[in-house]
Scaffold this motif. Structure first.
Motif, mmCIF file in Angstrom:
data_model
loop_
_atom_site.group_PDB
_atom_site.id
_atom_site.type_symbol
_atom_site.label_atom_id
_atom_site.label_comp_id
_atom_site.label_asym_id
_atom_site.label_seq_id
_atom_site.Cartn_x
_atom_site.Cartn_y
_atom_site.Cartn_z
ATOM 1 N N VAL A 170 0.870 -1.180 0.000
ATOM 2 C CA VAL A 170 0.000 0.000 0.000
ATOM 3 C C VAL A 170 0.906 1.229 0.000
ATOM 4 C CG1 VAL A 170 -1.726 1.302 1.286
ATOM 5 C CG2 VAL A 170 -1.808 -1.185 1.288
ATOM 6 N N ASP A 171 0.647 2.147 -0.912
ATOM 7 C CA ASP A 171 1.412 3.389 -0.971
ATOM 8 C C ASP A 171 0.515 4.529 -0.513
ATOM 9 O OD1 ASP A 171 3.165 5.394 -1.419
ATOM 10 O OD2 ASP A 171 3.421 5.028 -3.561
ATOM 11 N N GLU A 172 0.545 4.804 0.778
ATOM 12 C CA GLU A 172 -0.343 5.814 1.351
ATOM 13 C C GLU A 172 0.101 7.248 1.046
ATOM 14 O OE1 GLU A 172 -0.314 4.786 5.449
ATOM 15 O OE2 GLU A 172 -1.574 3.030 5.155
ATOM 16 N N LEU A 173 1.338 7.422 0.681
ATOM 17 C CA LEU A 173 1.851 8.770 0.437
ATOM 18 C C LEU A 173 1.720 9.222 -1.012
ATOM 19 C CD1 LEU A 173 5.106 8.852 2.575
ATOM 20 C CD2 LEU A 173 2.967 10.024 3.012
ATOM 21 N N ASP A 174 1.368 8.336 -1.899
ATOM 22 C CA ASP A 174 1.338 8.683 -3.317
ATOM 23 C C ASP A 174 0.389 9.841 -3.592
ATOM 24 O OD1 ASP A 174 2.155 8.368 -5.980
ATOM 25 O OD2 ASP A 174 0.333 7.198 -6.423
ATOM 26 N N GLN A 175 -0.815 9.774 -3.054
ATOM 27 C CA GLN A 175 -1.789 10.839 -3.294
ATOM 28 C C GLN A 175 -1.374 12.141 -2.613
ATOM 29 O OE1 GLN A 175 -5.439 9.183 -1.908
ATOM 30 N NE2 GLN A 175 -5.727 7.903 -3.728
ATOM 31 N N VAL A 176 -0.782 12.062 -1.433
ATOM 32 C CA VAL A 176 -0.360 13.256 -0.704
ATOM 33 C C VAL A 176 0.754 13.968 -1.469
ATOM 34 C CG1 VAL A 176 0.682 14.090 1.433
ATOM 35 C CG2 VAL A 176 -1.026 12.271 1.510
ATOM 36 N N VAL A 177 1.753 13.216 -1.928
ATOM 37 C CA VAL A 177 2.869 13.814 -2.659
ATOM 38 C C VAL A 177 2.392 14.365 -3.995
ATOM 39 C CG1 VAL A 177 5.071 13.300 -3.781
ATOM 40 C CG2 VAL A 177 4.606 12.415 -1.505
ATOM 41 N N ALA A 178 1.493 13.657 -4.666
ATOM 42 C CA ALA A 178 0.961 14.143 -5.942
ATOM 43 C C ALA A 178 0.196 15.454 -5.745
ATOM 44 C CB ALA A 178 0.059 13.093 -6.569
ATOM 45 N N ALA A 179 -0.559 15.574 -4.645
ATOM 46 C CA ALA A 179 -1.297 16.811 -4.375
ATOM 47 C C ALA A 179 -0.345 17.962 -4.095
ATOM 48 C CB ALA A 179 -2.247 16.608 -3.198
ATOM 49 N N VAL A 180 0.732 17.713 -3.384
ATOM 50 C CA VAL A 180 1.705 18.767 -3.090
ATOM 51 C C VAL A 180 2.410 19.211 -4.364
ATOM 52 C CG1 VAL A 180 3.903 19.232 -1.916
ATOM 53 C CG2 VAL A 180 2.048 18.105 -0.698
ATOM 54 N N ILE A 181 2.767 18.260 -5.216
ATOM 55 C CA ILE A 181 3.430 18.600 -6.472
ATOM 56 C C ILE A 181 2.479 19.403 -7.371
ATOM 57 C CG2 ILE A 181 4.325 17.614 -8.616
ATOM 58 C CD1 ILE A 181 5.511 15.359 -6.897
ATOM 59 N N GLU A 182 1.212 19.001 -7.402
ATOM 60 C CA GLU A 182 0.232 19.728 -8.210
ATOM 61 C C GLU A 182 0.020 21.141 -7.664
ATOM 62 O OE1 GLU A 182 -4.506 19.402 -8.795
ATOM 63 O OE2 GLU A 182 -3.357 17.569 -9.235
ATOM 64 N N ASP A 183 -0.016 21.279 -6.337
ATOM 65 C CA ASP A 183 -0.185 22.591 -5.728
ATOM 66 C C ASP A 183 1.015 23.492 -5.999
ATOM 67 O OD1 ASP A 183 -1.624 24.435 -4.123
ATOM 68 O OD2 ASP A 183 -0.273 23.992 -2.461
ATOM 69 N N ASP A 184 2.222 22.909 -5.958
ATOM 70 C CA ASP A 184 3.431 23.700 -6.255
ATOM 71 C C ASP A 184 3.462 24.109 -7.725
ATOM 72 O OD1 ASP A 184 4.320 23.583 -3.678
ATOM 73 O OD2 ASP A 184 5.738 21.930 -4.013
ATOM 74 N N ALA A 185 2.954 23.291 -8.615
ATOM 75 C CA ALA A 185 2.950 23.621 -10.045
ATOM 76 C C ALA A 185 2.002 24.773 -10.339
ATOM 77 C CB ALA A 185 2.558 22.392 -10.854
ATOM 78 N N ARG A 186 0.919 24.880 -9.574
ATOM 79 C CA ARG A 186 -0.031 25.970 -9.781
ATOM 80 C C ARG A 186 0.527 27.325 -9.334
ATOM 81 N NH1 ARG A 186 -5.396 23.782 -7.162
ATOM 82 N NH2 ARG A 186 -4.754 21.634 -7.440
ATOM 83 N N LYS A 187 1.419 27.309 -8.386
ATOM 84 C CA LYS A 187 1.970 28.563 -7.857
ATOM 85 C C LYS A 187 2.967 29.108 -8.769
ATOM 86 C CE LYS A 187 1.316 27.483 -3.032
ATOM 87 N NZ LYS A 187 1.925 27.272 -1.761
#
Length: 120
Positions: free
Chosen positions: A103-120
């Motif tokens: 189980v990769d519990e961090l995949d969605q969290v890291v993807a959300a952070v990367i997406e949020d950083d890309a928007r900035k």
């Protein structure tokens, strides 16, 4: 009594050395960062406890006990923190093997952070 304490010391030294050897072999043989990190932390702390116990039994000095206890507590507190930081850095730099994770519990969290950083 001396013979009994010497036998206990020898047993603790041998078991501590075996735990440290298991940690070293695990570092060399395990396939990925996460399992190597486990091998570096779990048996090493127990091996150190056994080694310090052997030193305390052999020296038979009450004044040495606080020093040995502080050395073990320092390891007990710092090893999990350093393992966490190594695991976190390894995860973020893609030094992992996702096929070995159940189980990769961090995949969605890291993807959300990367997406949020890309928007900035």
């Amino acid at each position: 009594m001396n013979t009994f304490l010497n036998v206990l010391t020898a047993i603790a030294l041998l078991l501590g050395a075996l735990m440290s050897l298991a940690a070293a072999i695990g570092l060399l043989r395990f396939p990925d960062l996460m399992s190597r990190m486990h091998a570096a932390t779990k048996p090493q702390v127990l091996g150190l406890l056994l080694m310090l116990t052997a030193i305390g039994l052999q020296m038979r000095s009450w004044s040495l006990l606080p020093i040995l206890l502080v050395a073990w507590l320092f390891q007990l507190l710092t090893v999990p923190v350093s393992a966490h930081m190594v695991g976190r850095a390894g995860y973020r730099t893609k030094h992992r093997r996702p096929e070995l994770l159940s189980v990769d519990e961090l995949d969605q969290v890291v993807a959300a952070v990367i997406e949020d950083d890309a928007r900035k």
